[in-house]
Design an enzyme around this catalytic site. Structure first.
Site, mmCIF file in Angstrom:
data_model
loop_
_atom_site.group_PDB
_atom_site.id
_atom_site.type_symbol
_atom_site.label_atom_id
_atom_site.label_comp_id
_atom_site.label_asym_id
_atom_site.label_seq_id
_atom_site.Cartn_x
_atom_site.Cartn_y
_atom_site.Cartn_z
ATOM 1 N N LYS A 1 0.844 -1.195 0.000
ATOM 2 C CA LYS A 1 0.000 0.000 0.000
ATOM 3 C C LYS A 1 0.878 1.243 0.000
ATOM 4 O O LYS A 1 2.027 1.213 0.448
ATOM 5 C CB LYS A 1 -0.942 0.021 1.207
ATOM 6 C CG LYS A 1 -0.259 0.088 2.554
ATOM 7 C CD LYS A 1 -1.260 0.123 3.681
ATOM 8 C CE LYS A 1 -0.581 0.207 5.036
ATOM 9 N NZ LYS A 1 0.182 1.448 5.249
ATOM 10 N N LYS B 1 0.981 -0.534 9.892
ATOM 11 C CA LYS B 1 2.122 0.068 9.195
ATOM 12 C C LYS B 1 1.889 1.567 8.951
ATOM 13 O O LYS B 1 0.753 2.048 8.969
ATOM 14 C CB LYS B 1 2.354 -0.637 7.858
ATOM 15 C CG LYS B 1 2.741 -2.115 8.009
ATOM 16 C CD LYS B 1 4.108 -2.273 8.655
ATOM 17 C CE LYS B 1 4.490 -3.730 8.826
ATOM 18 N NZ LYS B 1 3.877 -4.358 10.001
ATOM 19 N N ASP B 2 2.997 2.296 8.702
ATOM 20 C CA ASP B 2 2.941 3.737 8.476
ATOM 21 C C ASP B 2 1.994 4.089 7.334
ATOM 22 O O ASP B 2 1.835 3.314 6.387
ATOM 23 C CB ASP B 2 4.330 4.277 8.122
ATOM 24 C CG ASP B 2 5.343 4.059 9.229
ATOM 25 O OD1 ASP B 2 5.708 2.898 9.466
ATOM 26 O OD2 ASP B 2 5.756 5.044 9.846
ATOM 27 N N LYS B 3 1.423 5.292 7.408
ATOM 28 C CA LYS B 3 0.608 5.786 6.302
ATOM 29 C C LYS B 3 1.488 6.452 5.248
ATOM 30 O O LYS B 3 1.421 6.116 4.067
ATOM 31 C CB LYS B 3 -0.436 6.788 6.801
ATOM 32 C CG LYS B 3 -1.231 7.432 5.657
ATOM 33 C CD LYS B 3 -2.237 8.454 6.132
ATOM 34 C CE LYS B 3 -2.980 9.065 4.941
ATOM 35 N NZ LYS B 3 -3.992 10.070 5.369
ATOM 36 N N GLN C 1 3.444 7.930 15.410
ATOM 37 C CA GLN C 1 2.347 7.198 14.767
ATOM 38 C C GLN C 1 1.445 6.532 15.803
ATOM 39 O O GLN C 1 0.260 6.294 15.561
ATOM 40 C CB GLN C 1 2.885 6.127 13.828
ATOM 41 C CG GLN C 1 3.864 6.626 12.790
ATOM 42 C CD GLN C 1 5.306 6.446 13.227
ATOM 43 O OE1 GLN C 1 5.686 6.870 14.317
ATOM 44 N NE2 GLN C 1 6.111 5.827 12.390
#
Length: 652
Positions: free
Chosen positions: A258, A287-289, A382
């Protein structure tokens, strides 16, 4: 400490300035599975790797990461189903129009039906049946081959004439939940004749499932209906066994790539496309954006062929899938060894008045220092909602204090943007109208839509807010509590280093078994016994700082027996949690707490410094030096925190 500033560092190198996440391609995160393999590597199924835009040196993978157990959470099934996701916006809108029209024509003899379409997959049909019944208890769902049709439920209509429509809705949800031993109580009823009619209706329609009984309390008589406990199961047929086996093995694993998407947002998109629930997806970690990320996932009720048929729709949303295969079970949260990072730091320059020519030495000193001395294992931004006006830990604090209405308002606090989701949040806070806010909220915002549906149904008072939180999966509810505990942990780590220094002291906590200098922490973090450092051990320097652990607040942990232990008590009391049991009973939440190593160390670290002259040859634009950096971190450790130690600055 500053709310988002973690200024307590371990190493004494100078560091340097730079910018991260200039584009998703500059921050590539690849999950490392429980066997120590990259989830997009060839040993999973096929080769499909991606590095950050400036390539770094080749990485040797000669050893496994040590496991560290994250928060003990599992994915629970949702109590409320979003039909906008399951049926799609068009069919859901048609269904709502049908129900409104049916209510207007209540009492007419005409029998009207609506087709929701065909659903060849029997598991998906079951989801549709349950979700429609939950959202519209007055509807009856019937299947004709693969087609699902809805019509008015005559049993609901009969009970609504005997009790109230609201009671009838709650009763049918109680019946559909099928929880053995659970009970439902009707409102007090002084009319014996009327109570007899209710008894007869329940007995006639649900007699095999329930038993009814009247009881009197303070001169008011009510009827209680209890679902019977399950009797000894009948002998299963071959067909039953085959059906069970089919249900057990219907899990499909895949690797999700993604870009610039939150994990939960990506799941909402995929669920809508596949016609399943977000809770049907399981994963090892969030997970990170602002990154390109690769992570393992498992979806149930969908075959590999069914998943592959939707590839083009996923790609339109910025997602790609690979390594698709059948598996026998879902993923557990935390079932990973760590993450591999391929990063680019741009616009490098020294701190202060150091010359640009000194960058090579500054970078080398920084990387070597952190490689050898570790970094403070803070939770990254985050964890709290980086850039949010109201961060997740504030919501968690309100929940721990059981301030339900305040927690919902914090949950719906909008950002500065003027997109649809922020308009919907502002509208709810200004008007309190959950129905109108729901109409504005985008379909992919599954959490917000579930909450708004519950608030519309039950109101926005204390009880309605409790129902709203319960409409979210358990993992989402407990996330906010863990976020608050993580904030306290960060502050505790900074206080510990500032007040007690950089060596283990009396009263610090370490794992039992580390007395001989053992550093193996591969066991689950709640399994070993915690040892309190004695004055003799401090004097003899038995332990090192990387063996010290700090507790995450909870009801089953030991606090340090020194100045830091008292700090924890004072800090919790400051937030009104001096007597907190770390249980939120109305929301079925419990926080036992856990232990987290004070320090973390990157592994397999490599880097390449690209000077302005080297980059100028690849582009017509004016370029500043950049640094390509690759390393591995244990699960639940944050790359931005590691970079902060390397660069000697706070990053978000």
């Amino acid at each position: 400490m500053e709310r988002d500033g973690l200024s307590c560092f371990i190493s004494d190198h100078e560091g340097f300035h730079g910018t991260i996440k200039n584009s998703p391609q500059d921050f590539v995160v690849t999950e490392i599975d429980i066997n120590g393999q990259l989830v997009n590597g060839p040993n999973v199924q096929e080769e499909h790797t991606e590095r950050a835009s400036q390539p770094s040196q080749a990485i040797k993978r000669d050893g496994k990461l040590k496991r560290s157990k994250p928060d003990d959470t599992d994915i629970f099934n949702q109590d409320c189903f979003d039909l906008n996701i399951i049926l799609g916006p068009a069919v859901n809108k048609e269904l709502e129009h049908f129900t409104n029209k049916m209510r207007v024509k209540a009492g007419e003899e005409e029998k009207v039906e609506l087709s929701l379409g065909t659903y060849p997959d029997k598991h998906l049909r079951a989801v549709v049946h349950r979700a429609v019944r939950y959202n519209f208890p007055f509807l009856q769902t019937v299947t004709n081959q693969s087609e699902i049709r809805v019509r008015e439920d005559p049993d609901f209509k009969e009970l609504a004439s005997l009790a109230s429509e609201g009671e009838a809705e709650e009763f049918f949800r109680f019946i559909d939940a099928k929880v053995p031993g659970s009970a439902f109580t009707f409102l007090p009823d002084d009319s014996k004749e009327h109570r007899t009619s209710v008894h007869h209706f329940v007995s006639r329609r649900f007699g095999k499932l329930v038993e009814t009984k009247s009881f009197t309390d303070q001169q008011k008589t009510s009827i209680t209906v209890r679902l019977r406990e399950r009797s000894n199961p009948k002998k299963r047929t071959i067909a039953d066994c085959q059906e069970e086996e089919e249900e057990v093995t219907l899990y499909t694993a895949f690797t999700l790539r993604k870009e610039n998407l939150e994990t939960l947002e990506a799941i909402s998109y995929m669920a809508a496309v596949l016609g399943v629930l977000p809770s049907d997806f399981t994963y090892a970690g969030i997970k990170d954006k602002r990154a390109i990320t690769y992570q393992a996932m498992v979806v149930k009720k969908i075959s590999p062929e069914g998943l592959l048929n939707k590839v083009s729709e996923f790609e339109r949303r910025g997602m790609q899938i690979s390594h698709v295969r059948s598996v026998s079970e879902p993923l557990k949260l935390g079932r990973l060894q760590g993450n591999h990072f391929d990063l680019v730091i741009r616009d490098l320059k020294p701190h202060g008045k150091r010359a640009l020519a000194e960058l090579h030495q500054l970078v080398k000193d920084a990387v070597e220092n952190v490689k050898n001395r570790s970094f403070v294992n803070y939770y990254g931004p985050q964890r709290f909602g980086s850039g949010s006006c109201v961060q997740a830990d504030q919501v968690g604090l309100a929940l721990l204090k059981e301030e339900m209405e305040a927690s919902v308002k914090l949950f719906f606090t909008p950002e500065d943007g003027d997109d649809l989701q922020n308009k919907a949040k502002r509208h709810f806070l200004l008007t309190g109208n959950a129905k109108e806010s729901l109409a504005l909220m985008p379909a992919y915002k599954a959490r917000e839509r579930l909450m708004l549906r519950a608030l519309h149904r039950y109101g926005s008072g204390q009880e309605g807010c409790i129902r709203g939180w319960l409409s979210l999966p358990h993992s989402m509810r407990v996330f906010y509590l863990h976020s608050y505990c993580s904030r306290v942990w960060n502050e505790a780590a900074k206080y510990r280093l500032q007040k007690l220094g950089f060596k283990p002291v009396q009263g610090d906590l370490v794992w039992a078994g580390c007395e001989k200098g053992l550093k193996d922490t591969t066991e689950d973090v709640n399994t070993p016994q915690v040892h309190v450092v004695t004055s003799e051990e401090e004097k003899d320097k038995v332990f090192s700082l990387d063996q010290v652990i700090l507790p995450m607040p909870g009801n089953s942990i030991k606090y340090p027996e020194n100045l830091l232990g008292q700090w924890y008590q004072d800090r919790l009391a400051q937030d009104g949690l001096g007597l907190c049991r770390f249980r939120v009973t109305p929301l079925k939440l419990n926080v036992p707490g856990c232990y987290r190593p004070l320090l973390a160390k990157p592994q397999n670290i490599t880097y390449s410094l690209w000077t302005a002259e080297e980059l100028q040859g690849q582009s017509d634009e004016t370029c500043a030096p950049s640094l390509s950096l690759s390393f591995d971190l244990d699960a639940s450790c944050y790359a931005t925190v590691c970079l902060g130690e390397i660069m000697k600055c706070n990053l978000s």
